[in-house]
Design an enzyme around this catalytic site. Structure first.
Site, mmCIF file in Angstrom:
data_model
loop_
_atom_site.group_PDB
_atom_site.id
_atom_site.type_symbol
_atom_site.label_atom_id
_atom_site.label_comp_id
_atom_site.label_asym_id
_atom_site.label_seq_id
_atom_site.Cartn_x
_atom_site.Cartn_y
_atom_site.Cartn_z
ATOM 1 N N ASP A 13 39.688 37.906 48.009
ATOM 2 C CA ASP A 13 40.468 39.158 48.115
ATOM 3 C C ASP A 13 41.837 39.048 47.448
ATOM 4 O OD1 ASP A 13 38.396 40.178 49.879
ATOM 5 O OD2 ASP A 13 39.296 38.953 51.441
ATOM 6 N N LYS A 16 41.255 39.822 41.970
ATOM 7 C CA LYS A 16 40.669 39.389 40.698
ATOM 8 C C LYS A 16 40.212 40.564 39.850
ATOM 9 C CE LYS A 16 37.915 36.732 43.068
ATOM 10 N NZ LYS A 16 38.606 36.678 44.372
ATOM 11 N N GLY A 40 33.781 42.019 46.615
ATOM 12 C CA GLY A 40 34.188 43.376 46.263
ATOM 13 C C GLY A 40 35.408 43.343 45.381
ATOM 14 N N HIS A 41 35.246 43.618 44.105
ATOM 15 C CA HIS A 41 36.368 43.601 43.169
ATOM 16 C C HIS A 41 36.888 45.027 42.991
ATOM 17 C CE1 HIS A 41 35.227 39.510 41.191
ATOM 18 N NE2 HIS A 41 35.390 39.449 42.493
ATOM 19 N N GLN A 222 34.787 35.659 45.332
ATOM 20 C CA GLN A 222 35.321 34.959 46.503
ATOM 21 C C GLN A 222 36.591 34.187 46.123
ATOM 22 O OE1 GLN A 222 31.621 34.505 46.106
ATOM 23 N NE2 GLN A 222 31.533 36.392 47.241
#
Length: 424
Positions: A13, A16, A40-41, A222
């Protein structure tokens, strides 16, 4: 040409997706090398927030090829939904999205197994996203898994049924209640949809690009402290989130790696269970969570918040060979008059260390803090390092001195325009 790597240095988180989006115009290809839809990007531009789970973050740039590498685990159902969410942007997927035929498939029963395993752990739960990631990687290592290339084989359904029969025997042992038929219908519809895309040996594609002088960015998911080998085991993900994972996750030689960009928040967060030495349980922790909107992009779960952890950062900077640092969410600290940074850990025997302990899960650790003056002002209008408040510059310099790596990018908000890059 050599490949650059971008990865997170904390528990995920870190931001990225935004950085890949900002850097993307400099590259001809963006490639994901590990993880799955548990990542989740988040990207934000033109006032709209976009969350990508399996598709690389360069997908919004017209002339960039995007690769889902062999180290990724892919859920066809989530992939289909993700593609449909991108329909309004008229993206030409036939030209700029390529999926490795060696990418492992997440089956409906992998998700069911994930839930059964987690439930069986009781109060020792890992904090899984229940997306089937762990069981899929288990089958990969056990040499049982199905790969994306298998869906093009006439015998795919037989292979599928054979593996599912094994999964159902395990689910029966755990007495896990489920209804598989509707999940399978959705899965096979998504598999048919997946067949329309470029399913190729992406290791040849990537190496051909590098050989021809094209620039490639490897995008991690991650964070480094969730690496299955070097993270806070067993509270980790099931893949290698480090620089070394690029080689096995994309099929490139170690000599192909050039710069390694390490991303970290100006503070720390963690989702799920596991050790977190600098976690705050007071009003300041709540304040960080609220101002930083610290809720998971994939799960919506609230993130645990704490001060920056230098020993943990030193550890992952060393292992990843980080050459440049990118600091995210500096704007979240704008309302703090005093900012704390953990420089050492105090161990149960009274000694201190700046190393990341092997047994961090079992050992009681007390963070040793250094207090710094906060900038306590808005960063709106800051366009360069010279415009920054002195206290923010001091904060950056302190971190650089501790980690011995330059901070060359500072994010001051979620939009791609709220980014300051240091000119060399």
């Amino acid at each position: 040409m050599k490949m650059d790597v971008l990865l997170g240095l904390q528990w995920g988180d870190e931001g990225k997706g935004k950085v890949v989006d900002v850097l993307a115009p400099k590259y001809d290809m963006v490639a994901r090398f590990q993880g799955g839809p548990n990542a989740g990007h988040t990207l934000e531009f033109d006032g709209i927030k976009h969350v990508l789970h399996q598709i690389p973050s360069g997908i919004f740039r017209d002339k960039i090829k995007n690769v889902i590498g062999n180290g990724v685990v892919l859920d066809p159902v989530i992939f289909k939904k993700e593609i449909h969410k991108l329909d309004p942007f008229n993206i030409n997927f036939s030209e700029n999205l390529f999926i490795s035929n060696k990418t492992q498939l997440i089956l409906p029963t992998h998700r069911l197994l994930d839930a059964a395993y987690e439930q069986a752990k009781g109060n020792k739960k890992i904090g899984s996203t229940l997306k089937g990631i762990g069981p899929t990687y288990q089958d990969k290592i056990a040499r049982l898994g199905l790969r994306v290339g298998d869906i093009l084989d006439d015998g795919f359904e037989d292979k599928y049924r054979s593996l599912v029969n094994e999964h159902e025997a395990i689910l029966s042992f755990y007495k896990h209640q489920y209804e598989l038929k509707p999940l399978e219908e959705e899965f096979f519809e998504a598999v048919s949809f997946l067949k329309k895309f470029n399913i190729v040996s992406t290791e040849y594609l990537i190496n051909k690009e590098l050989k021809s002088g094209k620039s490639v960015l490897a995008e991690g998911a991650q964070g480094s402290l969730l690496d299955v080998d070097f993270g806070s085991y067993p509270f980790v993900t099931s893949s290698n989130t480090m620089t070394a994972g690029v080689c096995t996750g994309l099929g490139v030689a170690p000599s192909s790696i050039n710069r390694v960009f390490g991303i970290f928040k100006a503070y720390c967060t963690r989702v799920g269970s596991g050790p977190f030495p600098t976690e705050l349980f007071d009003e300041e922790g709540v304040k960080l969570q609220k101002i930083g909107n610290e809720f998971g992009a994939t799960t919506g779960r609230p993130r645990r918040c704490g001060w920056l952890d230098i020993p943990a950062l030193k550890y992952v900077v060393m292992i990843n060979g980080v050459t440049e640092l990118f600091m995210m969410k500096s704007d979240v600290l704008c309302d703090f008059k005093t900012i704390k940074v953990c420089t050492h850990y105090k161990l149960p025997d009274g000694s201190t260390t700046d190393e990341f302990p092997y047994d961090i899960v079992d050992k009681e650790i007390t963070p040793v803090y250094k207090e710094l003056e906060g900038w306590n002002t808005s960063l709106e209008g800051v366009k360069g390092f010279d415009d920054m408040p002195k206290q923010l510059v001091d904060y950056i310099k302190f971190i650089e001195e501790q980690l011995e790596v330059p901070i060359n990018l500072v994010s001051m908000g979620p939009d791609r325009m709220q980014t300051v890059i240091r000119n060399h």
